[in-house]
Write an enzyme that holds these catalytic residues in place. Structure first.
Site, PDB file in Angstrom:
ATOM      1  N   CYS A 173      -1.016  -7.842  -1.035  1.00 55.30           N
ATOM      2  CA  CYS A 173      -0.955  -6.661  -0.158  1.00 55.30           C
ATOM      3  C   CYS A 173       0.214  -6.739   0.823  1.00 55.30           C
ATOM      4  O   CYS A 173       0.848  -5.731   1.120  1.00 55.30           O
ATOM      5  CB  CYS A 173      -2.224  -6.556   0.681  1.00 55.30           C
ATOM      6  SG  CYS A 173      -3.748  -6.783  -0.203  1.00 55.30           S
ATOM      7  N   ASP A 210       0.814  -1.208   0.000  1.00 49.66           N
ATOM      8  CA  ASP A 210       0.000   0.000   0.000  1.00 49.66           C
ATOM      9  C   ASP A 210       0.852   1.264   0.000  1.00 49.66           C
ATOM     10  O   ASP A 210       0.402   2.323  -0.434  1.00 49.66           O
ATOM     11  CB  ASP A 210      -0.914   0.018   1.239  1.00 49.66           C
ATOM     12  CG  ASP A 210      -1.791  -1.214   1.319  1.00 49.66           C
ATOM     13  OD1 ASP A 210      -1.765  -2.032   0.379  1.00 49.66           O
ATOM     14  OD2 ASP A 210      -2.492  -1.370   2.341  1.00 49.66           O
ATOM     15  N   ASP A 251      -5.717  -4.521  -6.187  1.00 49.19           N
ATOM     16  CA  ASP A 251      -5.295  -5.922  -6.265  1.00 49.19           C
ATOM     17  C   ASP A 251      -6.323  -6.933  -5.754  1.00 49.19           C
ATOM     18  O   ASP A 251      -5.987  -8.110  -5.540  1.00 49.19           O
ATOM     19  CB  ASP A 251      -3.923  -6.116  -5.600  1.00 49.19           C
ATOM     20  CG  ASP A 251      -3.852  -5.545  -4.203  1.00 49.19           C
ATOM     21  OD1 ASP A 251      -4.872  -5.041  -3.699  1.00 49.19           O
ATOM     22  OD2 ASP A 251      -2.765  -5.598  -3.597  1.00 49.19           O
TER      23      ASP A 251
HETATM   24  N1  ARG Z   1     -10.490  -2.868  -1.111  1.00 49.72           N
HETATM   25  C1  ARG Z   1     -10.163  -4.249  -1.350  1.00 49.72           C
HETATM   26  C2  ARG Z   1     -11.385  -5.125  -1.185  1.00 49.72           C
HETATM   27  O1  ARG Z   1     -11.890  -5.217  -0.110  1.00 49.72           O
HETATM   28  C3  ARG Z   1      -9.056  -4.709  -0.461  1.00 49.72           C
HETATM   29  C4  ARG Z   1      -7.747  -4.309  -0.996  1.00 49.72           C
HETATM   30  C5  ARG Z   1      -6.619  -4.863  -0.225  1.00 49.72           C
HETATM   31  N2  ARG Z   1      -5.424  -4.560  -0.925  1.00 49.72           N
HETATM   32  C6  ARG Z   1      -4.332  -4.055  -0.366  1.00 49.72           C
HETATM   33  N3  ARG Z   1      -3.287  -3.824  -1.136  1.00 49.72           N
HETATM   34  N4  ARG Z   1      -4.278  -3.733   0.914  1.00 49.72           N
HETATM   35  O2  ARG Z   1     -11.827  -5.727  -2.119  1.00 49.72           O
END
Ligand code: ARG
Length: 378
Positions: free
Chosen positions: A354, A109, A248
């Site tokens: 992540c 992130d 991602d």
């Molecule tokens: N917003 C995403 C979802 O809930 C989670 C993304 C997590 N990715 C990260 N690089 N922290 O679908």
């Protein structure tokens, strides 16, 4: 043996992996409620917990993070870890205050390798403003060892109240639906704001998602910074994701010509053309094995963490142990799948992609979009 001089080199998400950073859960806190974020429990109106996470939760996450590190090492990859910085003290800056920081489990992130360059993202949330500090020992090591490494720190936004649009959190679903093409979320457009995980890397092409964590000024900054260096920056949108953050779990390139896509989050109409017109195939992933309700209790991410896979090479992918339907698809697509248990990490912001930041992959800057009618602004 002499260390090779080139330490920082990673142009895409799939080339053979040589060196990677895996996060650590030490000192993690529950993410605080703040203008850019409203953590919530799914099954009750009870308040989300605050302050340091219990030691046994941290130990469980660390065991799985260490497990991932061991699996990668067994594959011949060099694994590095961030510093376990203090996250538990309250912060007061000239423009904001916050009771505690969050964690250093998700380097993706904050940090991104773009060829020979490491960029520290501006970030979008107060509790993550200083997270870059956990990576500075490593960044200095790379910078000292690799004379070609370029180190860039993006402008830090104020994160003052005026940077956020707080009524965003109260919009009813119908309003979100009506406004889904406006791409207006909880940050305004006045300051440069981006998280590194809103980007996908495809050689000289960088795809950036407009989201709650990356605004249009952030994308403009990336364009102006990267295009003179030979990159092309392409904004993308997923209008049915009403709380978009980090690309991602939505759009996951796995090898030249193949991107995993999220069946519930199609690209904005017309944006698929860049990919289809250059012989890229978009393949929807199967439904995850958990519903959103079945995700770990404090997990704020969606069930689509299922598709948050990590490539060891264009033929080998690390996938969460329980995600059998996705593993079967990967197998059919010709990948070797390395299953790893990782659910105890989900409450720290993400899954396998992540929780990592690749610093070195074999390979060079390729053009995977030769049929693109596009002249970078130089
Ligand atoms: N917003 C995403 C979802 O809930 C989670 C993304 C997590 N990715 C990260 N690089 N922290 O679908």
């Amino acid at each position: 043996m002499n260390q090779p001089a080139v330490r920082v080199n990673s142009w895409n998400e799939w080339d053979p992996l040589r060196e990677i950073v895996v996060g650590v859960a030490d000192n993690a806190c529950f993410e605080p409620s703040e203008p850019g974020y409203r953590p919530a429990l799914r099954d009750t109106d009870a308040p989300f917990p605050t302050g340091p996470k219990p030691a046994e939760m941290i130990d469980r996450a660390n065991a799985q993070l260490d497990g991932l590190a061991a699996v990668l090492e067994a594959q011949g990859v060099t694994v590095r870890r961030p510093d376990a910085i203090d996250l538990r003290s309250a912060l007061r800056t000239p423009t904001f205050e916050v009771d505690n920081q969050y964690c250093v489990v998700c380097p993706r992130d904050v940090m991104i390798t773009l060829g020979n360059e490491i960029v520290e993202a501006s970030m979008s949330r107060r509790a993550r403003y200083f997270e870059y500090q956990a990576y500075r020992t490593l960044v200095y090591e790379y910078w000292n060892a690799d004379p070609n490494m370029v180190w860039t720190v993006a402008p830090k936004p104020t994160m003052a109240d005026s940077m956020y649009r707080q009524d965003f959190w109260d919009w009813p679903l119908a309003e979100r639906h009506a406004r889904m093409h406006e791409s207006e979320f909880c940050v305004t457009q006045d300051e440069v704001v981006f998280d590194a995980a809103d980007m996908n890397r495809f050689g000289r092409d960088i795809v950036v998602q407009e989201s709650m964590t990356t605004n249009r000024a952030g994308i403009r900054w990336l364009k102006r910074h990267l295009e003179p260096r030979g990159f092309r920056v392409h904004p993308v949108h997923f209008p049915l994701d009403f709380f978009p953050s980090h690309i991602d779990c939505t759009f996951v390139p796995l090898r030249p010509g193949l991107i995993l896509t999220n069946p519930e989050r199609p690209l904005r109409e017309g944006e698929e053309q860049m990919f289809l017109g250059n012989d890229w195939e978009l393949v929807d992933v199967p439904q995850p094995t958990s519903t959103n309700e079945e995700m770990p209790r404090y997990c704020q991410s969606s069930k689509w963490l299922s598709m948050n896979v990590l490539s060891i090479s264009p033929t080998k992918v690390v996938c969460e142990e329980r995600e059998k339907p996705l593993q079967d698809l990967l197998d059919k697509l010709g990948f070797e799948v390395v299953p790893v248990p990782f659910r105890d990490v989900f409450e720290y912001g993400g899954s396998l992609h992540c929780a990592t930041w690749d610093v070195n992959r074999e390979g060079t800057a390729e053009d995977y979009f030769p049929d693109l009618d596009y002249t970078p602004v130089v």
